[in-house]
Design an enzyme around this catalytic site. Structure first.
Site, short mmCIF file in Angstrom:
data_model
loop_
_atom_site.label_atom_id
_atom_site.label_comp_id
_atom_site.label_asym_id
_atom_site.label_seq_id
_atom_site.Cartn_x
_atom_site.Cartn_y
_atom_site.Cartn_z
N SER A 287 0.81 -1.22 0.00
CA SER A 287 0.00 0.00 0.00
C SER A 287 0.85 1.27 0.00
O SER A 287 0.34 2.35 -0.22
CB SER A 287 -0.95 0.00 1.20
OG SER A 287 -0.24 0.21 2.38
N LYS B 220 0.98 4.66 6.95
CA LYS B 220 0.32 5.50 5.95
C LYS B 220 0.78 6.95 6.09
O LYS B 220 1.30 7.36 7.12
CB LYS B 220 -1.21 5.49 6.17
CG LYS B 220 -1.89 4.16 5.90
CD LYS B 220 -2.07 3.91 4.42
CE LYS B 220 -2.86 2.62 4.19
NZ LYS B 220 -2.20 1.44 4.82
#
Lengths: 230, 230
Positions: A150, A188
């Site tokens: 990701s 993230k």
DNA sequence: TCTCCTAGTGAACATTCGGAGAACAAGCAA
DNA sequence: TTGCTTGTTCTCCGAATGTTCACTAGGAGA
């Protein structure tokens, strides 16, 4: 690298942090430098930040962090003393005057894989990973093995080791280890908007996730990366 | 590498930094070198910067940083290797509990930046980088700082440190340090086809380059990667 | 929610300090 | 000679500093 005033201020900040753990306010720095206005302090702080010696949260009181020490002998000489101040004297780890390689390496705990759906505390570490001190700043760090793709567009690949500085605060745009709803830890980009927290992946195939401020807990921010090729 | 005057100036700067932590101004350097004008200093500084011995912030006062010492054993012994790492961070985590020396660490030479148009041998290095032994396999390794974004899709970013195993042979599909026509060292995917050697970037914006087998010399293959976040 | 106070932000002005660089010349080695 | 380092003078302009003043963002409390 630093001018006299900048050097003086940096040392003052470091001293205060060592003594009390709290950064001085502009007012206190003003006094310490014998100035009549905070503006001067403001400019010096900006200069120190520009030169990479400190980091700060804008518009936050007493939110300074010293990233480096000025490169001088007096500091090197006083470092053992500082160590004794800032930390418990029981840590004799600083007695390596010339132990060259040892000084450059920090052993940090390896807490397992991230994005595995488990809070990383649960994996409190078995193993440790030696890391060049130069990759890290100040503070406590740990390592996580990255799982998934990701963050691939940020150059963070599956299997990489993320070196994370333990902190609960981070600035917009930094890559953080975020614990979502106490359950899932992910790596993230952190962005805040309109009172919400957005966690942005670096992969067009994934969607940003938006949470309430209470749902997300920052557990650290990315400080370095290690990768092995086979 | 250095002329007499350059050497003299470099030592003066280092001395001042050691003593006070504050870089000397042009005026002070002028005095120290017994010159009558700052212009001479200016040229010496430029020369030192060009040769990679110091770093500076342009148009900033007293913003000098010594990156390397002249090849002088006595001095070198006193300087930690990482001081030569272009960025800050010569003062690592001064002291915290988790900082422990480690044994399984290998100190490898840092040869400068790659993709700088210079054969890396020419940069045979002063500095070294401590690396966890776990990142490397067997054999001799060295480190290069990556310049440019031609491998960005392989997760290799500008400023990363590539850990390279010295070898002259590599297999198709491996990422190698290739010296092209004895001039330019680059980091690319190696592929052979039809008797030719193709160097593939990992960035759609760049074209693969095809060379004759005699034009390309493999100098090593990528074994690991280090990255710092600021 | 609203209000107040504090700490931090930053424009503006003045002064001194510091760096950039053109121009010219001398010494020295290949 | 040519090329490079060094020494020098001079000028221009931007950086660093000290100061005043006004404004704003955040946090504390009513």
């Amino acid at each position: 690298m630093l001018t006299r005033k900048q050097h003086e201020l940096l040392r003052f900040i470091q001293t205060r942090l060592d003594e009390s753990g709290i950064s001085p306010s502009f007012e206190e720095m003003k006094e310490a430098l014998d100035l009549k206005s905070k503006s001067g302090v403001h400019r010096l702080i900006s200069a120190l930040e520009e030169r990479g010696f400190i980091r700060r949260l804008p518009n936050r009181a007493r939110a300074l962090e010293v990233l480096r020490q000025p490169d001088d002998a007096s500091l090197r000489a006083t470092r053992p003393a500082m160590a004794a101040n800032s930390n418990d004297q029981s840590a004799p780890a600083t007695s390596h005057p010339a132990a060259q390689p040892a000084n450059d390496v920090i052993e940090i705990p390896l807490h397992g894989r991230i994005a595995a759906g488990v809070p990383i505390e649960a994996l409190e570490g078995q193993s440790t990973l030696p890391v060049p001190a130069a990759l890290l700043g100040t503070g406590e760090h740990y390592a996580l093995e990255v799982s998934g793709d990701s963050m691939i567009e940020a150059g963070i690949l599956d299997g990489d080791f993320a070196l994370v500085k333990r902190t609960s605060s981070a600035r917009d745009g930094e890559i953080v280890v975020a614990l979502v709803r106490g359950e899932e830890a992910t790596l993230k980009y952190l962005r805040r908007e309109a009172g919400m927290v957005r966690l942005d992946p670096a992969n067009a195939a994934y969607e940003p996730q938006i949470y309430g401020p209470d749902e997300v807990e920052v557990q650290g921010k990315l400080a370095g990366l290690l990768r092995r090729y086979h």
